[in-house]
Design a protein around this motif. Structure first.
Motif, PDB file in Angstrom:
ATOM      1  N   LEU A   1       1.105  -1.150   0.207  1.00 42.40           N
ATOM      2  CA  LEU A   1       0.311  -0.486   0.053  1.00 42.40           C
ATOM      3  C   LEU A   1       0.695   1.471  -0.195  1.00 42.40           C
ATOM      4  N   PHE A   2       1.785   1.557   1.008  1.00 35.67           N
ATOM      5  CA  PHE A   2       2.331   2.057   1.155  1.00 35.67           C
ATOM      6  C   PHE A   2       3.590   2.475  -0.077  1.00 35.67           C
ATOM      7  N   GLY A   3       3.563   1.126  -1.380  1.00 34.08           N
ATOM      8  CA  GLY A   3       4.499   1.916  -2.496  1.00 34.08           C
ATOM      9  C   GLY A   3       3.569   1.507  -3.271  1.00 34.08           C
ATOM     10  N   VAL A   4       2.457   1.322  -3.426  1.00 37.31           N
ATOM     11  CA  VAL A   4       1.797   2.455  -4.788  1.00 37.31           C
ATOM     12  C   VAL A   4       1.198   3.647  -4.190  1.00 37.31           C
ATOM     13  N   VAL A   5       1.433   3.972  -3.222  1.00 34.26           N
ATOM     14  CA  VAL A   5       0.940   5.469  -2.468  1.00 34.26           C
ATOM     15  C   VAL A   5       2.192   6.257  -3.277  1.00 34.26           C
TER      16      VAL A   5
END
Length: 862
Positions: free
Chosen positions: A799-803
């Protein structure tokens, strides 16, 4: 007095601890093998290989360009003029300096009758062409015979693309302007192709007599005449080259020449090569930094495995500094091995590339060993290894022997000594310094470093936050979930390593996905809806009214926009010659060669004035110019400054009346420089027009329009926007493929780090699993608890990577590419899902190996 006691074998002299002893002890310890250093070596080798390969390949291309500069340029110095041929005085000046050859290049329409018409790039050569190198054609033959006039037709050598596009064969005849041209051979290669640049149409090689017979050489036509001087062998050194260029500026100051020498035969290509090299180097550095996490994990695992050795050394009198020095030496020896492997692979890569693409590359690429680039790659690797290894090793300095033995259960969290923090900071500053010092664009390098540092800090914060939430969250009833939460924040938890490796990998993949979808949407969907259908060039000023009627007849209801157009080259700004201007990277292209210019009574559509005012109707004062605001900022210009432009051999100085922003994405007619109408009163020029037909125009209707245009307006050149976009799309797709391939190295590093982090955690999980099995836990329970742990950490990291990837993609798309950002998360979500699945599978694979072992053999060692 007593005689001094000589040392005996039983009482050897004490030898001070030094680098030699540390190296000897480290080397002895390495005799036991490199177990546990596999990921360490692979991560360093992969990153160093990428940087070394990119640097070596770039060096091979750069040296090839310099070595083959005369062949690429067609001489030692090339003098180019737009719109006009050299005067007798100018030509006499050039002929007095060496052997002179001439070519002319321009666009035209090839008319094949019922088979259609197509845009072509005409290259008209004289009898001395090529003065260096050779033209390869099929069938082969003397160039003079293939281009000669016979039976009322001029000969031509055409790119095979034209033959396929119009369904032609060798021997067929086409019309170019008013001339009949017979296709006598297909073009295989030309020695000066790179210097000629990339065109929108296929190349057609003709004689200069044929070009004159076409009738395309009208006043103001967009033709480039290039005069190539080959210096005599007795005066061909660099000094003579510089003297010729200086004399051309002093003796012919108003000629308006664009001058290139063999040292910069293809400056545009060279700049693009340097930019792409920097990008690929940063990708390699990303792979190296991601791999650095694997280095840190491996060193932590190494420190854990060497607890008994540390304790033993301290117990027999070794200081903490001795222990760290010995094992830091050991780690750096292993790092040197990984770097050496990377250097060997990186040095070999250009040779493999040259062999694999020897028939495809149109470039003078000869692979070569590049010691300087290899040293830089090695320096990157050594500094990265030191940055990520020193702090885990430094922890062992002050930890007492008893703490070392119980560190697995109760880890010592004290900070390393200041000396190790100092070494860490020095190595980090050195790594940043190398990245900036050897960057083509230091601003981009600094932005990259700041972003990389920010992502690392954010990922550490995410890991700490996740562990804190797991520690403070209520204990669920489900035993497997409760165990998963405990594992996420326990001493020696995998959370920091997994978050770092997964977050970086997913962020990179997500950024690429957002950039890719934005580019694709821009090229395939948004532009055609609002872009013109055709650009029409070289419309004779005396035929403009008849051309308007022609468009109204063939495309009823279409929107026609037509403006006067000339080509001019900026020669000075505020009295300072263009060659001496320190322009920004984003604005330097305006000073490189000629630019399209126009004059207008009113401000063009798609422009907004940001400073100054537009000239009033009927203005008759001093020459004024409206300048693109961002370009002006990059050149250091403001309202009131002067700009001198050479047009048709005359230097014209105008004052900047206003600055404006331009909406270039509409593909409408607009120019960096728009002059007041009185500036070019009476100057010969042609017109540029766009026709917007809407979305209902078919390909067959476009083909019919081109055929009629070639008959009624043989001197007018048409560029079909869809064809141009397809050409651009092809280039962008190739670049995107290269970027994905290069970024795959960073992704591979992420996978290695992930595998290494999970492998490092298996040692601690081994005893957990054995105790759980002894207490009656089933294999299903153990696997489900670990799967929940890996999935939870993977989900948060992804999720952090996508954001983060979305933010990075937005920055590249909107700030660098200057196009609309498309927030389609499909590709990023797929990347995140794949990352979670890989994490769970990797983790469970290691756990299955543990569960297959008998508990007794391990529990007796507790």
């Amino acid at each position: 007095m007593h005689a001094p006691v000589k040392p005996t074998a039983a009482t050897p002299p004490r030898s001070p601890f030094g680098p030699a002893l540390a190296l000897r002890l480290a080397w002895r310890d390495l005799r036991g093998g490199l177990r546990g250093f596999g990921v360490f070596i692979a991560c360093l080798a992969l990153g160093v290989m990428a940087i070394a390969a990119v640097g070596s390949a770039s060096r091979g291309l750069t040296e090839g360009l310099h070595r083959e500069g005369r062949r690429i340029l067609g001489g030692d110095v090339a003098f180019s003029l737009i719109h006009r041929e050299a005067t007798a005085v100018e030509r006499s000046f050039l002929e007095g300096r060496g052997a002179l050859s001439t070519i002319a290049t321009m666009r035209g329409m090839a008319n094949a009758g019922d088979k259609g018409a197509a845009l072509v790039e005409l290259k008209a050569v004289d009898s001395t062409y090529p003065s260096i190198g050779e033209v390869v054609s099929e069938p082969a033959g003397p160039l003079s015979d293939l281009l000669s006039q016979s039976n009322g037709s001029f000969g031509a050598i055409a790119d095979p693309v034209l033959l396929g596009r119009l369904d032609l064969k060798i021997g067929d005849t086409i019309s170019v302007g008013s001339a009949r041209v017979q296709l006598r051979a297909s073009l295989v290669s030309e020695p000066d192709k790179i210097a000629s640049g990339v065109g929108f149409g296929p190349r057609v090689l003709v004689s200069q007599d044929a070009l004159r017979a076409t009738g395309l050489l009208q006043p103001g036509s967009l033709v480039r005449w290039t005069y190539r001087v080959s210096l005599p062998p007795t005066a061909s050194d660099d000094t003579a080259l510089e003297r010729l260029i200086a004399d051309a500026g002093h003796q012919q100051p108003d000629a308006g020449w664009e001058i290139r020498s063999r040292a910069n035969a293809a400056p545009s290509f060279q700049r693009n090569l340097e930019r792409f090299t920097q990008f690929l180097t940063l990708v390699g550095l990303t792979a190296l930094l991601v791999g650095g996490v694997g280095v840190a994990n491996a060193v932590r695992r190494f420190v854990e495995a060497k607890k008994l050795d540390f304790a033993t050394l301290k117990a027999i009198g070794a200081t903490g500094g001795h222990v760290v020095a010995i094992h830091l030496t050991e780690v750096m020896i292993v790092a040197a091995l990984g770097i050496a492997i990377g250097l060997l692979l990186g040095a070999a890569a250009p040779f493999a590339l040259g062999y694999a693409l020897r028939d495809l590359l149109p470039l003078p690429f000869e692979p070569t060993l590049a010691p300087g680039e290899l040293v830089i790659a090695a320096l990157y690797g050594l500094l990265t290894a030191l940055v990520f290894a020193i702090l885990p090793l430094g922890r062992a300095h002050d930890v007492p022997v008893s703490a070392l033995f119980r560190d697995q259960i109760e880890p010592d969290l004290r900070r390393p000594r200041l000396v190790y923090l100092g070494v860490f900071l020095a190595a980090l500053i050195g790594l940043v310094g190398v990245a900036v010092a050897f960057a083509y664009d230091r601003r981009i390098a600094l932005i990259y470093i700041a972003v990389a540092a920010g992502i690392f800090l954010l990922l550490r914060l995410v890991a700490w936050t996740l562990m804190a939430l797991a520690r403070r969250s209520p204990r669920p009833r489900n035993p497997a979930l409760r165990m998963a939460l405990a594992n996420a924040h326990r001493p020696g938890a995998l959370t920091p390593s997994l978050v770092l490796s997964l977050g970086l990998g997913v962020a990179l993949l997500s950024a690429l996905a957002f950039i890719d979808v934005s580019l694709t949407r821009q090229l395939t969907q948004s532009l055609p809806d609002k872009a013109p259908s055709f650009f029409f060039l070289d419309i004779p000023n005396g035929q403009s009214a008849r051309f308007d009627s022609f468009i109204a007849e063939t495309r009823p209801g279409a929107t026609l926009e037509r403006v006067p157009m000339m080509r001019g080259r900026i020669t000075s700004l505020n009295g300072v010659r263009a060659e001496q201007i320190k322009a920004s990277e984003q604005a330097a292209w305006v000073l490189d060669g000629d630019r399209g210019i126009t004059y207008a009574e009113t401000m063009p559509e798609g422009s907004i004035i940001t400073a100054g005012e537009w000239w009033p109707p009927g203005y008759r004062g001093e020459p004024l110019v409206s300048f693109d605001a961002p370009i002006a900022a990059g050149l250091g210009l403001k309202v009131g400054d002067s700009v001198t432009v050479n047009v048709l051999g005359r230097n014209i100085t105008a004052r900047i009346a206003n600055l404006r922003t331009i909406e270039w994405r509409s593909l409408g007619i607009n120019f960096v420089m728009v002059f007041s109408p009185n500036t070019f009163a009476g100057a010969p020029h042609t017109n540029l027009a766009t026709v917007t037909s809407g979305t209902d125009a078919t390909a067959s209707a476009d083909a019919q329009l081109l055929r009629r245009l070639a008959v009624e307006f043989p001197s007018v050149t048409a560029v079909r926007v869809k064809d141009a976009l397809e050409a651009v799309n092809t280039i962008v797709s190739q670049l995107a493929t290269a970027i994905r391939g290069a970024s795959g190295l960073a992704i591979a590093s992420s996978l290695l780090v992930l595998a290494g982090a999970l492998a490092a955690g298996q040692h601690a999980r081994l005893y957990d699993a054995m105790i759980l099995k002894t207490l009656g836990a089933t294999r299903r329970f153990i696997l489900s608890s670990y799967a929940l742990e890996y999935a939870g950490i993977g989900f948060v990291s992804a999720l952090f990577g996508v954001v983060t990837g979305a933010l990075a993609g937005w920055g590249v798309v909107t700030q660098v590419m200057k196009i609309e950002f498309v927030s389609d998360p499909t590709g990023a979500i797929l990347a995140a899902t794949a990352a979670i699945v890989v994490t769970v599978l990797f983790g469970l694979f290691g756990t299955l190996k543990i569960l297959s072992k008998a508990p007794a053999s391990h529990l007796r060692n507790l």
